[in-house]
Design a protein around this motif. Sequence first.
Motif, PDB file in Angstrom:
ATOM      1  N   LYS A 420     -28.285  16.866 -35.008  1.00 29.09           N
ATOM      2  CA  LYS A 420     -27.345  16.562 -36.099  1.00 29.09           C
ATOM      3  C   LYS A 420     -27.818  17.224 -37.389  1.00 29.09           C
ATOM      4  CE  LYS A 420     -24.413  13.293 -34.622  1.00 29.09           C
ATOM      5  NZ  LYS A 420     -22.972  13.459 -34.665  1.00 29.09           N
ATOM      6  N   LEU A 421     -29.095  17.021 -37.719  1.00 26.83           N
ATOM      7  CA  LEU A 421     -29.591  17.513 -39.013  1.00 26.83           C
ATOM      8  C   LEU A 421     -29.857  19.008 -38.999  1.00 26.83           C
ATOM      9  CD1 LEU A 421     -31.988  14.668 -40.202  1.00 26.83           C
ATOM     10  CD2 LEU A 421     -29.576  15.027 -40.724  1.00 26.83           C
ATOM     11  N   HIS A 422     -30.230  19.540 -37.854  1.00 27.80           N
ATOM     12  CA  HIS A 422     -30.534  20.980 -37.778  1.00 27.80           C
ATOM     13  C   HIS A 422     -29.856  21.542 -36.536  1.00 27.80           C
ATOM     14  CE1 HIS A 422     -33.382  20.111 -40.912  1.00 27.80           C
ATOM     15  NE2 HIS A 422     -33.940  19.198 -40.149  1.00 27.80           N
ATOM     16  N   PRO A 423     -28.547  21.767 -36.621  1.00 27.42           N
ATOM     17  CA  PRO A 423     -27.825  22.188 -35.408  1.00 27.42           C
ATOM     18  C   PRO A 423     -28.336  23.500 -34.816  1.00 27.42           C
ATOM     19  CG  PRO A 423     -26.295  21.670 -37.214  1.00 27.42           C
ATOM     20  CD  PRO A 423     -27.674  21.621 -37.783  1.00 27.42           C
ATOM     21  N   ARG A 424     -28.913  24.372 -35.655  1.00 30.99           N
ATOM     22  CA  ARG A 424     -29.432  25.635 -35.089  1.00 30.99           C
ATOM     23  C   ARG A 424     -30.780  25.367 -34.427  1.00 30.99           C
ATOM     24  NH1 ARG A 424     -28.580  27.150 -40.112  1.00 30.99           N
ATOM     25  NH2 ARG A 424     -26.372  27.527 -40.372  1.00 30.99           N
ATOM     26  N   ALA A 425     -30.878  25.755 -33.142  1.00 31.23           N
ATOM     27  CA  ALA A 425     -32.096  25.448 -32.373  1.00 31.23           C
ATOM     28  C   ALA A 425     -33.326  26.122 -32.960  1.00 31.23           C
ATOM     29  CB  ALA A 425     -31.911  25.866 -30.926  1.00 31.23           C
ATOM     30  N   PHE A 426     -33.146  27.172 -33.764  1.00 34.29           N
ATOM     31  CA  PHE A 426     -34.331  27.855 -34.300  1.00 34.29           C
ATOM     32  C   PHE A 426     -34.603  27.473 -35.756  1.00 34.29           C
ATOM     33  CE2 PHE A 426     -30.887  30.647 -35.470  1.00 34.29           C
ATOM     34  CZ  PHE A 426     -31.255  31.113 -36.723  1.00 34.29           C
ATOM     35  N   HIS A 427     -33.952  26.415 -36.245  1.00 29.79           N
ATOM     36  CA  HIS A 427     -34.281  25.972 -37.606  1.00 29.79           C
ATOM     37  C   HIS A 427     -35.766  25.585 -37.607  1.00 29.79           C
ATOM     38  CE1 HIS A 427     -34.598  23.753 -41.299  1.00 29.79           C
ATOM     39  NE2 HIS A 427     -33.427  24.268 -41.669  1.00 29.79           N
ATOM     40  N   PRO A 428     -36.561  26.094 -38.562  1.00 29.44           N
ATOM     41  CA  PRO A 428     -38.014  25.847 -38.516  1.00 29.44           C
ATOM     42  C   PRO A 428     -38.392  24.371 -38.406  1.00 29.44           C
ATOM     43  CG  PRO A 428     -37.503  27.467 -40.196  1.00 29.44           C
ATOM     44  CD  PRO A 428     -36.191  26.993 -39.666  1.00 29.44           C
ATOM     45  N   VAL A 429     -37.670  23.481 -39.093  1.00 32.07           N
ATOM     46  CA  VAL A 429     -38.030  22.058 -39.021  1.00 32.07           C
ATOM     47  C   VAL A 429     -37.838  21.555 -37.587  1.00 32.07           C
ATOM     48  CG1 VAL A 429     -37.417  19.735 -39.786  1.00 32.07           C
ATOM     49  CG2 VAL A 429     -37.487  21.605 -41.441  1.00 32.07           C
ATOM     50  N   ARG A 430     -36.721  21.947 -36.982  1.00 33.27           N
ATOM     51  CA  ARG A 430     -36.456  21.512 -35.605  1.00 33.27           C
ATOM     52  C   ARG A 430     -37.510  22.082 -34.650  1.00 33.27           C
ATOM     53  NH1 ARG A 430     -30.563  21.507 -32.623  1.00 33.27           N
ATOM     54  NH2 ARG A 430     -31.322  21.466 -30.477  1.00 33.27           N
ATOM     55  N   VAL A 431     -37.826  23.357 -34.810  1.00 35.94           N
ATOM     56  CA  VAL A 431     -38.799  24.000 -33.924  1.00 35.94           C
ATOM     57  C   VAL A 431     -40.154  23.288 -34.019  1.00 35.94           C
ATOM     58  CG1 VAL A 431     -40.077  26.150 -33.493  1.00 35.94           C
ATOM     59  CG2 VAL A 431     -37.634  26.235 -34.033  1.00 35.94           C
ATOM     60  N   VAL A 432     -40.588  23.025 -35.243  1.00 36.47           N
ATOM     61  CA  VAL A 432     -41.903  22.402 -35.433  1.00 36.47           C
ATOM     62  C   VAL A 432     -41.906  20.971 -34.882  1.00 36.47           C
ATOM     63  CG1 VAL A 432     -43.469  21.528 -37.216  1.00 36.47           C
ATOM     64  CG2 VAL A 432     -42.644  23.880 -37.330  1.00 36.47           C
ATOM     65  N   GLN A 433     -40.823  20.236 -35.093  1.00 38.65           N
ATOM     66  CA  GLN A 433     -40.803  18.851 -34.601  1.00 38.65           C
ATOM     67  C   GLN A 433     -40.719  18.807 -33.073  1.00 38.65           C
ATOM     68  OE1 GLN A 433     -37.992  16.563 -36.969  1.00 38.65           O
ATOM     69  NE2 GLN A 433     -39.408  16.541 -38.690  1.00 38.65           N
ATOM     70  N   VAL A 434     -40.002  19.748 -32.473  1.00 37.50           N
ATOM     71  CA  VAL A 434     -39.963  19.802 -31.001  1.00 37.50           C
ATOM     72  C   VAL A 434     -41.355  20.169 -30.484  1.00 37.50           C
ATOM     73  CG1 VAL A 434     -38.979  20.978 -28.980  1.00 37.50           C
ATOM     74  CG2 VAL A 434     -37.492  20.353 -30.877  1.00 37.50           C
ATOM     75  N   TRP A 435     -41.998  21.076 -31.186  1.00 41.44           N
ATOM     76  CA  TRP A 435     -43.356  21.482 -30.802  1.00 41.44           C
ATOM     77  C   TRP A 435     -44.316  20.292 -30.837  1.00 41.44           C
ATOM     78  CZ3 TRP A 435     -46.430  24.498 -28.395  1.00 41.44           C
ATOM     79  CH2 TRP A 435     -47.774  24.576 -28.750  1.00 41.44           C
ATOM     80  N   GLN A 436     -44.230  19.493 -31.896  1.00 41.65           N
ATOM     81  CA  GLN A 436     -45.105  18.321 -32.004  1.00 41.65           C
ATOM     82  C   GLN A 436     -44.846  17.347 -30.855  1.00 41.65           C
ATOM     83  OE1 GLN A 436     -44.129  17.251 -36.000  1.00 41.65           O
ATOM     84  NE2 GLN A 436     -45.761  18.509 -36.880  1.00 41.65           N
ATOM     85  N   SER A 437     -43.568  17.185 -30.495  1.00 43.95           N
ATOM     86  CA  SER A 437     -43.233  16.292 -29.376  1.00 43.95           C
ATOM     87  C   SER A 437     -43.812  16.848 -28.086  1.00 43.95           C
ATOM     88  CB  SER A 437     -41.709  16.154 -29.234  1.00 43.95           C
ATOM     89  OG  SER A 437     -41.159  15.753 -30.458  1.00 43.95           O
ATOM     90  N   ALA A 438     -43.713  18.163 -27.917  1.00 45.17           N
ATOM     91  CA  ALA A 438     -44.233  18.795 -26.700  1.00 45.17           C
ATOM     92  C   ALA A 438     -45.731  18.549 -26.575  1.00 45.17           C
ATOM     93  CB  ALA A 438     -43.962  20.296 -26.737  1.00 45.17           C
TER      94      ALA A 438
END
Length: 527
Positions: A420-438
């Motif tokens: 919702k907040l970062h619809p683009r999969a490569f938005h840096p915030v989304r990428v970093v937060q997915v990375w932290q989850s991984a």
Amino acid sequence: MTDTSTAPFYATRSPSCIATDGKPGRGAFSGADYGAGELIISKRRPTIASLDTERLQDTCANCYTWTEGSSIGSRLYVKEGVSVQACGGCKRFRYCSKTCQKEAWYRGHKYECKALKQVIDKPMPKAVLATMELLIRRKHGLVTDAEWAAFGLAESHIDDFKQTGQYSGIELMAMGVSQFSWTQDVFSKDLVAAMYAKVLTNSLTLITPTLDPLGIVFDASLSVINHSCDPNACIMMDGPEISLRTLKPIKKDEEIFISYIDTTNPYPRRQSELKSRWFFTCRCSKCLKGPVLLEDQWISQPNEIDGKWKDLADKFIGTEEWATDPANYVGDEPDQKRIAAIQGHAFAQYEEEQGTPEPAEAIKVIKDAMRMCYQSKLWPVYRQPYAALRDDLIVNMLAVGDYQGAWQQCAKRYWHILPKLHPRAFHPVRVVQVWQSAMLAYYLQAEGGMAGADVAPIALLLVMEVMNAAPLSHGKDSTFARSVEKKFGEMVLDMQAGAGGDIHQELSERMPQTREQFKEMATWSEY
Ligand SMILES: C[S@@+](CC[C@H](N)C(=O)[O-])C[C@H]1O[C@@H](n2cnc3c(N)ncnc32)[C@H](O)[C@@H]1O
């Protein structure tokens, strides 16, 4: 107009940037067509950078390696055993190697060190240190005429500072800068005050590749870029290297915008922050629509507010100024004022927990605020500060070793907030937060997994997602993208060793089931 034939971008008057005095300011315009996720320009290092006071203790003042990086996944690019040693002279800056110390010395620290030695025990805010560095380096011929001229053109907002009663504070700081930098012989009092004000309103945040804030950056060429709440570009950093990358396709001669603030905040809060810190009324494409977009949505209507929350709101209205703060504005009706008061309380709790160094204490405040967001049935999960509270809950839960709790929150964020907040999969915030989850999933698996769930394939699914996005968010040759690729290789080898057959085939067959299992985990947390 400037020659655009070779420059990645050029500065000229911007119709989007009308100052409070009615004069148009400058903006940065693209010199070429760019696709989404492309590099516009990269510089070996910004003109000036200055670390936050706490980061002076554990971060190299030359290459900005944060040796104690605490957020999960943030240490992947820090070599094992790296520590920082204080400069023997000023004792203020620390370096991770002799090479870094030498580089900084010749870049100007040899002049600055003597000056700082006189004030060893004096606390110095980062903007003061940045201005001192700039003036000392200019005095000794280490800032080029072109860069100095560019700083000359930057907005100082001196009149705005005067109008808002902040100028005396600026004069005071500037006096310290002059005195401690030994530059009174070269620069007038007014020039130093203007430079200090320019540092305040033109600095960007110095960040790690995983977006942890470290300090400020003041760069002659990048300081011309204006703000939009719907930006088409962003600033990324890889050690001292600073890059401007696109978030969307940009046409030649189109204006380039970055965001100065958290653009996921509601409209009145964004407007308020931009006005008070940068002295302008934002008229970006998003703000022109007003408070009607996703970040301004509530779940229930103001008149549906439940009795318990109505009472709490009335108590706040009697004791606090949240309901009348323009940053919380919802409307003029009594129920709308009540919602504004409750929202003000949530943001006040967010600020409180951010200023609470003890993780267990911070968790208490966060949970209290999140429960209010949830139980009042006003906040969708992606509305601020509910979403930002969850980010901090994850960080603090990791700090106290509650990995399973943090994982539940990561799952919720992955499925219900990030898209919702970062619809683009490569938005840096989304990428970093997915990375932290991984990395958290990978850690949990190594520690024996989770009851009733196999997190190893989830970790791999997430790392693969980051691996696809990192070349666009950070750049294909960035330290981040290379480290993610390396980690993926290690994870596959690990899993291969544990499994008998072809791991790739097994994983692809299990992918739909893995996704379903992961989605189910997003329902595990109470709020
Ligand atoms: C980092 S500077 C950007 C370059 C600046 N416009 C100039 O002429 O040097 C920040 C200042 O630019 C102005 N600015 C930036 N974005 C703006 C926007 N979207 N609308 C109006 N003014 C803006 C504000 O005065 C702000 O304090």
